[in-house]
Design a protein around this motif. Structure first.
Motif, PDB file in Angstrom:
ATOM      1  N   TYR A 143       4.854  -7.288   2.574  1.00  0.00           N
ATOM      2  CA  TYR A 143       5.398  -6.073   1.977  1.00  0.00           C
ATOM      3  C   TYR A 143       4.340  -5.258   1.226  1.00  0.00           C
ATOM      4  O   TYR A 143       4.090  -4.097   1.562  1.00  0.00           O
ATOM      5  N   PRO A 144       3.662  -5.839   0.213  1.00  0.00           N
ATOM      6  CA  PRO A 144       2.659  -5.020  -0.468  1.00  0.00           C
ATOM      7  C   PRO A 144       1.521  -4.597   0.463  1.00  0.00           C
ATOM      8  O   PRO A 144       0.969  -3.498   0.313  1.00  0.00           O
TER       9      PRO A 144
ATOM     10  N   MET B 268       1.717  -3.835   3.625  1.00  0.00           N
ATOM     11  CA  MET B 268       2.203  -2.702   4.431  1.00  0.00           C
ATOM     12  C   MET B 268       2.125  -1.399   3.618  1.00  0.00           C
ATOM     13  O   MET B 268       1.698  -0.360   4.126  1.00  0.00           O
ATOM     14  N   ILE B 269       2.515  -1.476   2.358  1.00  0.00           N
ATOM     15  CA  ILE B 269       2.459  -0.285   1.499  1.00  0.00           C
ATOM     16  C   ILE B 269       1.005   0.102   1.232  1.00  0.00           C
ATOM     17  O   ILE B 269       0.605   1.255   1.368  1.00  0.00           O
ATOM     18  N   LYS B 270       0.220  -0.895   0.834  1.00  0.00           N
ATOM     19  CA  LYS B 270      -1.159  -0.626   0.408  1.00  0.00           C
ATOM     20  C   LYS B 270      -1.973  -0.014   1.543  1.00  0.00           C
ATOM     21  O   LYS B 270      -2.740   0.911   1.332  1.00  0.00           O
TER      22      LYS B 270
ATOM     23  N   ILE C 228       3.709  -5.889  -6.381  1.00  0.00           N
ATOM     24  CA  ILE C 228       4.825  -5.542  -5.496  1.00  0.00           C
ATOM     25  C   ILE C 228       5.786  -4.562  -6.140  1.00  0.00           C
ATOM     26  O   ILE C 228       6.866  -4.294  -5.626  1.00  0.00           O
ATOM     27  N   GLY C 229       5.405  -4.024  -7.308  1.00  0.00           N
ATOM     28  CA  GLY C 229       6.263  -3.030  -7.949  1.00  0.00           C
ATOM     29  C   GLY C 229       7.322  -3.639  -8.848  1.00  0.00           C
ATOM     30  O   GLY C 229       8.116  -2.924  -9.442  1.00  0.00           O
TER      31      GLY C 229
ATOM     32  N   LYS D 179      -0.709   1.338   4.297  1.00  0.00           N
ATOM     33  CA  LYS D 179       0.107   2.297   5.039  1.00  0.00           C
ATOM     34  C   LYS D 179       0.309   1.911   6.497  1.00  0.00           C
ATOM     35  O   LYS D 179       0.172   2.739   7.400  1.00  0.00           O
TER      36      LYS D 179
ATOM     37  N   VAL E 198       3.251  -0.335  -6.424  1.00  0.00           N
ATOM     38  CA  VAL E 198       2.953  -1.313  -5.368  1.00  0.00           C
ATOM     39  C   VAL E 198       1.520  -1.099  -4.896  1.00  0.00           C
ATOM     40  O   VAL E 198       1.089   0.034  -4.716  1.00  0.00           O
ATOM     41  N   GLY E 199       0.766  -2.180  -4.730  1.00  0.00           N
ATOM     42  CA  GLY E 199      -0.534  -2.061  -4.069  1.00  0.00           C
ATOM     43  C   GLY E 199      -1.756  -2.272  -4.927  1.00  0.00           C
ATOM     44  O   GLY E 199      -2.875  -2.207  -4.419  1.00  0.00           O
TER      45      GLY E 199
END
Lengths: 335, 335, 335, 335
Positions: free
Chosen positions: D104-105, D107-109, C276-277, D111, C216-217
């Motif tokens: 979603y991505p 938030m992950i990317k 997004i994985g 942090k 993800v990312g």
């Protein structure tokens, strides 16, 4: 400017504002306007007898990229609204080109469409936009890698600093309005500037920059060398006409006793374009300013811009080093 | 290197070859290998008593981008196959790092994966790839705009050229193996280099570059200034530690009598980052080479690399100026 | 192409060679010519009855950037020497422009200086240079992140693959000369291509690409989105006229039941430009080739280029993903 | 975005402002805020029953780069201050991620450091920054080359426009709030959108773009192809999942009768990445929006964003074409 940490600047000396957008700053860096304002104040004119009378009162505003006190990873836009722009002083410039000034090539290049007021896009005022980005880069380097960048005035006209700079002298840099950490030299420099103001003349000078805490391996061989990128940035500062790293021009006269060379760091902390873990040192030569108030006794302009330049040189150095720290994976996308 | 005229280089000192790809050259420029070979020969070592004994015999081959004697607008790839690479001389380098040399940061940065033979990617030999691109850029500038770039040695160690350079001296630059157009200074420089060789020492020096015929308006304000891009390119040359334009470091000591300043071109032909139609002048400081053959009496390396540098500096200057001439519309996509 | 992992290509269909330089590959990746050759062989024509008769025998040679079986961090130059270039076939093109072919705009743009032989710079043969870079990027993604990219033919002319692609079908992709993992569809596609050859016609088609294992990312919002960079690269492949991610054009007809949308990955593994994985899926539309051998019964050209395209699409996808993996710090400067 | 004409954007949906800096615009283009405002108004929501209720009232302000009614050649900064940001609606997003959304991505990317309010940096509101730059590029293309770009809605959900677009229909594009120049189709599309709003569903659709007046020769082979750069820009628009030029995906089913192909312009006006002097045509597929107001009967969001997209697609196309017109020397540095 920059590949991973990209600074875009805009604005004119006598337009609505000057501003900058810094793209690529990692998320999670604590940042508030005061961090930038502090460094901007160091380059502000109107602070002392030796500098221009214009009260800029540069007050920076962050427009984007910061949320709840931290950077978000999005572009950080910053702005300073212009005030006190006595444009009429410059109105006559349209026909009367100043010698030694960028008015002339700008007029030709843009066929008269350039905003010539106060130097427009070429004004020293635009260095504030470098500082906006540089203040963030400098904070990032400190927070992520404990890298510290400091610049100071080492020469004004023919007056050179006598002492060798050491880390102990850092707190003294801003102890006087010349920004020279050697108080005796600073007094002589101050006298030289006041003399130039009295004679309606202007003076050049020299800035030295020292960066400590750099890891080994920042920079790329050949086209992405640290020297290439730092010099490129430094020459975007108006009035700069020379840059040297380590022993530089003096070193070109020496013989090459290699063993000693590394010990005394004549290479300025860089070999093959890459940092070697020693302090990075450089010197920047400024020519005398070209807008001289011969007919204007009240003097809007600085007789010597060099005392305002240390935070600008710090900014360029910090921006380039932070860019390379990101490129080399020394700093990740989130702090 | 470059935005519109982009040079990519590859190869290692002791690998199969060194090469370059120049992308963005306009179509319709007459070009043959001899145009590039002539300039490469000027930087070739093994030509005289003062230089390294290695017979490189650099023979350039054009691989693409030229058709029926003219450039096509497609990328121009060029290559020189390596020969006579006595790699064993360097095998011991893997553990025994040379002081003041890029071996050390390269080893750390690439965790031992770098090709350390002969300096690998950091070798002075790689300057041949700059000349490959530079020879084309120089021919392009001459053909399209009648712009001429010439560099020469102005100082070796402590021996500086006494005379002031004039256009009449251009034919004398390559009249001696020191590449100094002042024959008396050249003789002294030669003696200094031979002395350094005898003492197993090495010498730095200075190159001056003069470009004539530039139109007004090349370059961009701030980040795309001519000084920024030229200095960035110049610092991609190994051993360069300083760059100054016009009066540079000396100018930082002078006062600013503007009227005189433009007349004597202290600005080096650039104001506000933009060419002003006067000769563009710069000086480049080289440190002494760091690989000194103290234990090797036969001496593979130059005691002084500076006499080989004029075509390399010419190349960098020509590449940057051609890039800006294309960016500014001074040269179109087809000649 | 690329920001951190930069691919430069050169060469012409009927010149001396085609080649590529990949700059920015981390040091320490095990690499030999066989890694690249294997993927090049997958796009080679002359392998079957359905493809062109030209025996290219593309044999790649690595010229730089690899030392003792590993990448060094320096630019990796690769070359394929051209053979069997029946240029005379194309000599007449200089005046007789082919309909629907890039000969026409190239002739205008370069005022006749372009190397028109065999399509020159615009030839499908140049896709070999994408594969040179792509093979390395693909190996890098696998070694560093266990990311796997696979493309296959999903449609030729009006014949579409019936089955839904699953990971189990990966070994079947190269099980037939159409490169469609559904054997029944492959047989129909093969018949369509042979029919087109007989009728001296040509066919377009569709490639689907699936990448698994992405973290993800990867990617940046707005201008550096994964879709932006992948589509940009995909449109550098000749004959490509459309690209869609996830449900793409079909999705534009659907309503937006969000909950289902993510479960079925209609977004193609990318949201807001960022991975997004989930598997990254895209489809690429190829138009029929424009050089149709109506008067040449022996037929030098493919009636359908699509079966040769899967390794080219894989290459573009891998290059972009590896670039973003480096930009985002998912892969460091040394493996 | 861009190489010679570079657009930098900043701002967040619920931050202080959104803005853009356009660097590289030639000097001498007549420009006032109204030129930009007109195009911004075309994408403004809150204009009709079918769109979101939020009254943005986007009022653009030019901050720099324009002097006495003309561009100066300096960067043009533009800003829209945000109002009416009901951030509280989005506060809960921090924990409750929306399906199919970039929350979603991001938030992950980042942090959790990203500004999630209203989609933050990923919001459709940011397309206003593309229009700021695009309005200038479009005016530049018209003034310098008489190039005209027009986009319209050709499909909403399953309702496709029946008629073939002709130049006569240009004035009708903004004649209805669906932005479809075929009034009958527009009525059906409008009904479909109102139905989706009632059902708290959302719809995707299709935009078609036609550009006339292009000279032959814009674009570069391989990596700088017009298709590469346009598609890259188009995929920076949120919700875009597919792009095709000319006959695109439909063309992949056809056979290749070359003679006809050029006559009917199946290539979409581009061959080999270069314009051929025929109209440039492309189609852009939008997925249904992912933020569906199932629990919010008042509906802050559009059930269908497609009617707001034509000026955004126009902007991207104009920015890329103006960039290439500058790169190719079709437009000089001063008008």
């Amino acid at each position: 400017m920059g590949r991973r940490l990209v600074l875009t600047t805009f604005g004119e000396s006598h337009g609505k504002c000057v501003g900058a957008v810094l793209d690529g700053c990692p998320a999670g860096l604590k940042l508030e306007e005061g961090d930038i304002q502090g460094m901007l104040d160091q380059r502000r004119p109107g602070q002392s007898a030796i500098s221009t009378q214009r009260a800029e009162g540069d007050k920076v505003e962050i427009l984007s990229g910061v949320f709840r006190g931290s950077t978000t990873g999005a572009p950080i836009a910053m702005i300073i609204w212009n005030r006190d722009q006595r444009s009429t002083d410059y109105e006559e410039l349209k026909t009367k080109l100043r010698p030694g000034h960028s008015d002339y090539p700008a007029m030709i290049k843009y066929k008269g469409h350039n905003d010539y007021r106060g130097g427009g896009r070429f004004s020293g005022r635009l260095t504030a936009t470098l500082v906006m980005g540089g203040a963030i880069a400098r904070k990032l380097l400190g927070a992520a890698l404990d890298v510290q960048t400091h610049s100071y005035v080492s020469q004004i006209g023919k007056v050179a600093m006598g002492k060798r700079f050491t880390e102990k002298m850092i707190p003294d840099i801003y102890g006087n309005d010349v920004r020279c950490p050697d108080p005796e030299a600073a007094a002589l420099m101050r006298a030289a500037i006041l003399g130039a103001r009295r004679d309606m003349d202007s003076l050049g000078g020299m800035i030295e920059s020292v960066t400590t805490g750099l890891p080994v391996g920042l920079g790329e061989p050949v086209f992405g060398s640290l020297e290439s990128d730092i010099s490129s940035g430094v020459f975007s500062i108006p009035s700069v006409k020379g840059v040297e790293f380590g022993s530089g021009f003096a070193g070109s006269e020496s013989t090459g006793d290699g063993a000693v060379q590394t010990r005394t760091n004549n290479a300025g902390g860089i070999l093959g374009g890459i940092s070697i873990g020693m302090p990075l040192t450089l010197r920047v030569a400024f020519k005398p300013a070209s807008s001289i108030p011969r007919e204007q006794p009240t003097g809007r302009h600085d007789p010597c811009v060099v005392p305002r330049a240390p935070p600008v040189v710090d900014s360029v150095v910090a921006l380039v080093l932070a860019d390379h720290a990101l490129l080399g994976g020394f700093i990740g996308p989130v702090l």
